[in-house]
Design a protein around this motif. Sequence first.
Motif, PDB file in Angstrom:
ATOM      1  N   CYS A   1      36.827  49.807  45.296  1.00 53.87           N
ATOM      2  CA  CYS A   1      37.869  48.777  45.319  1.00 53.87           C
ATOM      3  C   CYS A   1      38.442  48.590  43.909  1.00 53.87           C
ATOM      4  O   CYS A   1      37.720  48.231  42.979  1.00 53.87           O
ATOM      5  CB  CYS A   1      37.293  47.458  45.805  1.00 53.87           C
ATOM      6  SG  CYS A   1      38.458  46.095  45.576  1.00 53.87           S
TER       7      CYS A   1
ATOM      8  N   CYS B   1      35.403  45.253  50.295  1.00 48.17           N
ATOM      9  CA  CYS B   1      35.569  45.787  48.944  1.00 48.17           C
ATOM     10  C   CYS B   1      34.194  46.238  48.457  1.00 48.17           C
ATOM     11  O   CYS B   1      33.191  45.580  48.733  1.00 48.17           O
ATOM     12  CB  CYS B   1      36.085  44.697  48.007  1.00 48.17           C
ATOM     13  SG  CYS B   1      37.681  44.046  48.508  1.00 48.17           S
TER      14      CYS B   1
ATOM     15  N   CYS C   1      43.388  43.090  49.370  1.00 45.79           N
ATOM     16  CA  CYS C   1      43.575  44.463  48.905  1.00 45.79           C
ATOM     17  C   CYS C   1      43.345  45.432  50.071  1.00 45.79           C
ATOM     18  O   CYS C   1      42.885  45.030  51.137  1.00 45.79           O
ATOM     19  CB  CYS C   1      42.706  44.775  47.699  1.00 45.79           C
ATOM     20  SG  CYS C   1      40.979  44.611  48.004  1.00 45.79           S
TER      21      CYS C   1
ATOM     22  N   CYS D   1      41.239  47.570  50.909  1.00 49.77           N
ATOM     23  CA  CYS D   1      39.909  47.701  51.537  1.00 49.77           C
ATOM     24  C   CYS D   1      39.787  46.772  52.747  1.00 49.77           C
ATOM     25  O   CYS D   1      39.111  47.094  53.716  1.00 49.77           O
ATOM     26  CB  CYS D   1      38.794  47.339  50.571  1.00 49.77           C
ATOM     27  SG  CYS D   1      39.097  47.682  48.856  1.00 49.77           S
TER      28      CYS D   1
HETATM   29 ZN   LIG Z   1      39.111  45.717  47.724  1.00 50.78          ZN
END
Ligand SMILES: [Zn+2]
Length: 298
Positions: free
Chosen positions: A140, A205, A264, A266
């Motif tokens: 991540c 992550c 994000c 992930c």
């Molecule tokens: Zn992440």
Amino acid sequence: MQNADTTKTKIGIIGGSGLGDRLAGSQNVEQVYVDTPFGPPSGPLLATTWHGVDVVFLSRHGEGHTLPPSAVPYRANIYALKAVGVTRIIASGAVGSLREEIEPTHLVICDQVIDKTHKRASTFFDKGVATHVEWAEPFCPTLRQSLIAASSDDKTLHDRGTYVVMEGPQFSTRAESHMHRSWGGDLIGMTCCPEAKLAREAEMCYALVAMATDYDCWRESGPAVDKHTLLNEIIGHLNNAADSAFALIEQTVKTLAGEDAPDCHCQSALELAIWSNKSKVSLTLVKKLAPIIGRYFR
Ligand SMILES: [Zn+2]
């Protein structure tokens, strides 16, 4: 098993017994026993609140370090962390250094992996549903940056490194060690895969703090060093690196206090990854993998 609240950051820490002992020694921890469709994890989850953040620790090699790398129940470990609501995983592990500049006791926030393991179940999706997650960037980027930013010592912390994951349990031959260097490997270890792959499949992550304990065998230590001295040296390096890793993870956890679950890639790794016609995927399988894929089958 309860459905977890994923709106807040809950951090999973996977590490060797050294890190767990340090955490358990400094906190009131609750032991949580979780069972999964892949069997029990390596041991109980140790749950606590650390600097205002919900944290769950898992010792990768089990109590007494009795699980060798090939026998770690990676799927059960990641499934269990997901099921209790972990959104981000900070893992740590001992490695050999393949680079002169990565000295024993140094820490590396890895950015790439070469996976040579071949005996381990490395996916949650081995049958019944075809799923292909992106893996070009195996760690991540957001969590890596949090770890790098939390460090106060850029001489002993390396902000990138390629981790070669070998099956083991034997270490490399000298020829293999040189080959790993020629591939672009910076570190050699036995546990990052499939752990990181499974975390991506479970939309968590994942970042890794690699702790260098020695130079692997590409770099000859010289005839004057006897085996016992060398082993004691490695253990000393590991203890020093584990102290630094613990301090770094603690500092990182402090900076993550109060954060919502991160936004994000992930966290939505499965969004475009499920290639099967969903109406053909069995309900039994969806139920089995509910913490991981349930939200895509509602
Ligand atoms: Zn992440």
